[in-house]
Design an enzyme around this catalytic site. Structure first.
Site, PDB file in Angstrom:
ATOM      1  N   ALA A  50     -36.361  57.256  97.060  1.00 25.85           N
ATOM      2  CA  ALA A  50     -35.596  56.267  96.297  1.00 25.85           C
ATOM      3  C   ALA A  50     -35.511  56.725  94.850  1.00 25.85           C
ATOM      4  CB  ALA A  50     -36.255  54.891  96.387  1.00 25.85           C
ATOM      5  N   GLU A  53     -44.253  58.038  86.967  1.00 16.46           N
ATOM      6  CA  GLU A  53     -44.459  58.193  88.404  1.00 16.46           C
ATOM      7  C   GLU A  53     -45.867  57.815  88.845  1.00 16.46           C
ATOM      8  OE1 GLU A  53     -42.186  58.276  90.309  1.00 16.46           O
ATOM      9  OE2 GLU A  53     -40.506  59.146  89.251  1.00 16.46           O
ATOM     10  N   GLU A  99     -40.217  51.447  92.961  1.00 22.09           N
ATOM     11  CA  GLU A  99     -39.010  51.561  92.140  1.00 22.09           C
ATOM     12  C   GLU A  99     -38.887  50.394  91.179  1.00 22.09           C
ATOM     13  OE1 GLU A  99     -37.627  54.405  92.282  1.00 22.09           O
ATOM     14  OE2 GLU A  99     -38.820  54.930  94.039  1.00 22.09           O
ATOM     15  N   HIS A 142     -40.753  50.865  88.039  1.00 24.94           N
ATOM     16  CA  HIS A 142     -40.049  51.747  87.109  1.00 24.94           C
ATOM     17  C   HIS A 142     -39.131  50.981  86.153  1.00 24.94           C
ATOM     18  CE1 HIS A 142     -41.286  55.675  88.281  1.00 24.94           C
ATOM     19  NE2 HIS A 142     -40.782  55.635  89.509  1.00 24.94           N
ATOM     20  N   GLU A 190     -34.910  54.903  90.757  1.00 24.15           N
ATOM     21  CA  GLU A 190     -35.051  53.620  90.080  1.00 24.15           C
ATOM     22  C   GLU A 190     -33.919  53.260  89.132  1.00 24.15           C
ATOM     23  OE1 GLU A 190     -37.292  56.571  87.320  1.00 24.15           O
ATOM     24  OE2 GLU A 190     -36.964  56.308  89.460  1.00 24.15           O
ATOM     25  N   ASN A 191     -32.718  53.730  89.331  1.00 23.52           N
ATOM     26  CA  ASN A 191     -31.629  53.424  88.414  1.00 23.52           C
ATOM     27  C   ASN A 191     -31.590  51.919  88.114  1.00 23.52           C
ATOM     28  OD1 ASN A 191     -30.709  56.173  89.074  1.00 23.52           O
ATOM     29  ND2 ASN A 191     -30.005  55.222  90.972  1.00 23.52           N
TER      30      ASN A 191
END
Length: 835
Positions: free
Chosen positions: A266, A322, A300, A303, A268-269
């Site tokens: 995945a 991370e 995610e 993030h 994390e936008n």
């Protein structure tokens, strides 16, 4: 060094001279459905201040059509990676009109055509530095900007970006959508997706606002999308993280999109999180798979604060996002996600990844030295993620959970929408905990390698905890005695260990059969059991009640096997005996995988065939004995597929079940995923033909079916078939990332070295040209996936000696593969030669 491989030093100079304010992106994707249209128009307008007269923008595309600086047209000076921009003043507006290229490697703007309905889907993936494949940018994390996206695409498509849609108009050939301006973001977490996706809407409410939620996948997968569970985890996570971090979710909406041919788990936008569609379960799925998906969703989501709100300055501090997200994924899964055993999975799976990575010659500190982007690309590894998360688990215990989260809250408040380095975080934690973290940071963040810990108890009074590569550990040695045929814990000895030898604060009674250092998995270290404890585990492992303790034991046995301290035959025997009683599905899945890998990599050559046959029978019998419809039954069925690719002893029975001329075990869901796994195994042993694969594809003409079909065809045990697949992998640049992986899997199927050893010399002739010509993702798959599993180090050593000037990232991959081969040869040589 090529101009596309940006360095830490030059980007640091650029960010000192340029203060980026805003970026406007205009993408025209209306021609995306046309396979004859390989490119798309892209326009970037950047507003910034500058202290020098020139700089450069990054762009890896098809062409740069025009450059305008402060209203004046300039000559295009572009070397394929950098666009030189001259004539700058204090305040600048630069517009670049260019053409990007659709990707088939999962890097940049990926284009996928669904074979089910011929629908086209687009999505972006940028980390660490691929937004420059889609629009001209300042490609470095410390140059944040407010972004405004406008995207034109075919009518009827969902069109998404980080922000919510604010305007839409019809245009020739489609629609034009404008999105709200974002808060400051680094380029690598901007995102776009477009296509006829299936969408499920939801919302999350807190006291002050409503956050719109969306879950999307391809239309042909819609019936498999369990959006309710995904939305439930999302709501739980947002509530948990807002409370824990004392900072409201800052990115407006929260869309999550499951996309095809994805290289990662995945990304994390903010506002548009992308996931591999492997998390859309087409068939039966275990509790461990659902836990894994929930963990990834929460990872995610973490993030959104660690990484997106506050971002590392350069990639050497990648761990600042991370490691924290990896820790938070497990922590939140336990605290809020409804998965109380998430730390069990972490102990087995994530730490196992870290232990392997940390024993390579290329291991590095958690805070790594990352001089350039190629090094950054390879640093998304078990150290940055899992070791970092393991160390953070210790840190939370060291400073206290309340102080840790207060420190995180201070960190976000002080650095919101900015960029940080290690001292920024440590100072926040020190301020809230009152502890000096200098020594802790030096011992755990700025060193590499791992300790091996063990207990000496025979003839030693008091017993002693030993450790190699000494570090400070606070841990408990669990003491287990046999009671009514079960290993029952009888307490433990807490110890703070700093030196190579630390006396334990207590005695170990005569009735103690198993001494388990790090019984609660608090510290990060490889555990070595003494001989008596190994015997007790071999006999009674599955009777240990605590799944975390079992995870530590399973991990210890696996590490001992990889180190040549435990015979492969013994490990396989332990898995065979206790796997059928292992109640935690993640531990069972890992144990089955370890047995399979041990046979293929570490067993002595003259014992491997008989051991593989015995393991095949174990899997077959366990499958039929498992509770119908259980996770264990599914795990054994998948293990049978892996075993049957090496040994044909059950091929006729498996073939009969697939043909439905013999019954499957009661309750076993013979869904497409399992059918393909079994068929590929049959193909690898010569019991399935191309016609069989074609028939299976006709029954499952999905994207996943096409990928599996490619593997099945390439897996057939014919030297000419394998040779054709070998050449296709290297030479067919039309293969997508998933189709390349499928081809490589076919080449390697069944560990048939006799069919592919002839290509060893060709491998070493090809890897350097491939690295130069292909994208890093594609080249990495080739270098790792086709590395020769030979019985000698001569070829790889010759290449390393003859290519000292090869790119450092390529040499790293080859060195790591060499280390794995050297370990295999060393461990095989120490094995018993009979089953």
């Amino acid at each position: 060094m090529t101009s596309s491989n940006l360095t830490r030093d030059e980007t640091a100079v650029r960010s000192q001279r340029i203060r980026l304010d805003a970026v406007e992106i205009d993408l025209d994707l209306r021609d995306a459905p046309d396979p004859a249209a390989p490119t798309f128009p892209t326009t970037a307008t950047l507003t910034f201040t500058a202290t020098g007269e020139e700089t450069w923008l990054d762009f890896l595309g098809e062409a740069v059509d025009s450059v305008t600086v402060n209203g004046a047209s300039r000559d295009v000076e572009w070397d394929g990676a950098r666009i030189r921009i001259g004539g700058l003043t204090w305040h600048n507006v630069v517009t670049i009109r260019a053409r990007g290229r659709y990707s088939s490697s999962g890097e940049g703007l990926h284009r996928f055509r669904d074979p089910v309905d011929d629908a086209v889907y687009l999505y972006t993936q940028y980390e660490p530095a691929d937004s420059r494949r889609v629009y001209p940018v300042f490609e470095q994390p410390d140059m944040k900007a407010r972004w405004r996206f406008t995207v034109s695409a075919p009518a009827g498509w969902h069109i998404l970006s980080n922000g919510p849609e604010v305007a839409r108009e019809d245009v020739a050939g489609g629609v034009r959508v404008r999105f709200a301006e974002t808060l400051p973001l680094s380029s690598y977490i901007t995102a776009v997706a477009a296509g006829p996706y299936h969408r499920v809407d939801g919302e999350w409410r807190d006291a002050d606002r409503t956050v719109p939620l969306g879950v999307l996948c391809r239309a042909s997968l819609a019936r498999h999308l369990d959006a309710d569970e995904i939305l439930d985890i999302t709501r739980r996570g947002l509530e948990f993280f807002e409370r824990a971090f004392a900072y409201p979710y800052p990115w407006g909406k929260y869309d999550q999109i499951f996309v095809p041919e994805y290289n990662l788990g995945a990304m994390e936008n903010p506002g548009l999180v992308t996931f591999t569609e492997s998390y859309v379960f087409r068939g039966a799925s275990t509790a461990a798979q659902h836990e894994g998906r929930a963990n990834t969703i929460l990872h995610e989501m973490a993030h959104m604060w660690f990484g997106d709100l506050v971002t590392m300055r350069w990639w050497d501090d990648l761990w600042l996002k991370e490691s924290f997200a990896d820790f938070m994924g497990a922590h939140a899964a336990v605290a809020a996600g409804g998965f109380p055993d998430a730390w069990v999975t972490f102990a087995s799976r994530r730490k196992g990844w870290a232990y392997v990575q940390d024993q390579l010659p290329t291991t590095h500190p958690i805070v790594a030295d990352i001089p350039d982007l190629e090094a950054a690309k390879l640093n998304f590894d078990g150290i940055t993620y899992a070791k970092g998360a393991s160390v953070l688990k210790q840190l939370v215990a060291f400073v206290g959970e309340e102080a840790f989260f207060r420190g995180a809250q201070r960190y976000f408040a002080d650095h919101a929408f900015g960029n940080t380095t290690l001292p920024d975080l440590l100072s926040a934690l020190e301020a809230e905990s009152g502890r000096d973290l200098t020594a802790w940071s030096r011992a755990w963040l700025q060193t590499s390698g791992l300790s091996e810990i063990a207990v000496e108890r025979d003839g030693v009074h008091p017993p002693v905890l030993t450790q190699t590569d000494p570090r400070p550990h606070r841990l408990t040695c669990g003491l287990f005695a046999i009671d009514d045929g079960r290993l029952e814990r009888q307490g433990g000895l807490d110890v703070d260990a700093v030196d190579e030898r630390t006396p334990l604060p207590g005695t170990i009674g005569d009735g103690i059969e198993l001494v388990l250092p790090n019984v609660d998995d608090r510290t990060y270290a490889k555990v070595r059991l003494d001989a008596g404890s190994t015997d007790a585990a071999a006999t009674h492992l599955s009777t240990v009640a605590d799944p975390v303790a079992r995870a530590v034991i399973w991990a210890s046995l696996w590490n001992a096997t990889r180190d040549g301290e435990l015979a492969v035959t013994r490990l396989v025997g332990i898995v065979s005996r206790h796997g059928v009683h292992e109640s935690n599905i993640a531990l069972l899945t890992d144990a089955l995988s370890h047995a399979h890998v041990a046979i293929g990599r570490y067993a002595a050559a003259d014992a491997r065939a008989s051991l593989a046959t015995a393991w095949l029978d174990t899997c077959w019998n366990a499958l039929w004995d498992a509770e119908p419809g259980s996770d264990a039954q599914l795990a054994w069925a998948r293990a049978l597929a892996a075993a049957a690719a090496r040994s044909a002893g059950r091929a006729e029975q498996i073939r009969a079940i697939l043909a439905r001329t013999a019954p499957a075990p009661d309750g076993l869901p013979l869904d497409p995923e399992l059918r393909w796994a079994w068929l590929i195994a049959l193909a690898a042993t010569g019991y399935a033909t191309a016609e069989d694969a074609d028939a299976e594809l006709a029954a499952d003409p999905t994207a996943q079916g096409h990928v599996a079909h490619r593997t099945a065809l390439a897996a057939r045990p014919d030297a000419a078939v394998r040779a054709a697949a070998w050449h296709a992998a290297w030479e067919d640049e039309g293969l997508t990332n998933d189709h390349l992986a499928a081809t490589i899997a076919g080449v390697r199927a069944g560990d048939r070295r006799d069919l592919i050893a002839v290509h060893d010399e060709d491998y070493f002739a090809r890897i350097r040209p491939a690295w130069a010509a292909r994208s890093i993702e594609i080249a990495r798959r080739l270098v790792i996936g086709l590395f020769p599993a030979s019985d000698s180090l001569d070829d790889v050593d010759s290449w390393l000696d003859g290519n000292p000037d090869a790119p450092a990232a390529l040499r790293r991959l080859v060195i790591e593969q060499r280390d794995g081969l050297a370990r295999e040869l060393r461990v095989r040589a120490a094995q018993p030669t009979a089953l």
